[in-house]
Design a protein around this motif. Structure first.
Motif: not given
Length: 79
Positions: A54-55, A57-58, A61-62
Motif C-alpha cells: 500500500e505504501r 502504491k501511494a 501515485a504521488t
C-alpha cells in the motif's frame, strides 16, 4: 470437562460461497491458544507485506515519474 482456552474468529464467506437464502453467511473458526499464537506471527507477516505494498502504491501515485520506492517493512532495501 475441557479447560483449554480457545480463540474464536468470526469470518465472512467470500464470493465463492453460494447463498441459499438471504444475508451473508458467517462462520466461526476456533483455535487453541497455542495455535492462535502461531498463526498470529503468520498474520503479522502478511499484514506487513500488504502495508508495504500500500505504501509503495501511494508513493507511485504521488510521484511525478513513479520511480521512487518505499522502504521495505523489515527495513531492507526493496531494490
Amino acid at each position: 470437562m475441557d479447560r483449554r482456552l480457545y480463540l474464536g474468529l468470526k469470518v465472512l464467506a467470500d464470493g465463492s460461497v453460494r447463498l441459499g437464502g438471504s444475508g451473508t453467511p458467517t462462520c466461526y473458526i476456533n483455535f487453541e491458544l497455542e495455535t492462535a499464537r502461531r498463526i498470529r506471527d503468520d498474520l503479522d507477516e502478511c499484514i506487513a507485506a500488504l502495508e508495504a505494498e500500500e505504501r509503495q502504491k501511494a508513493i507511485e501515485a504521488t510521484s511525478p515519474e513513479g520511480t521512487e520506492t518505499a522502504p521495505a517493512a523489515d527495513g531492507e532495501d526493496p531494490a
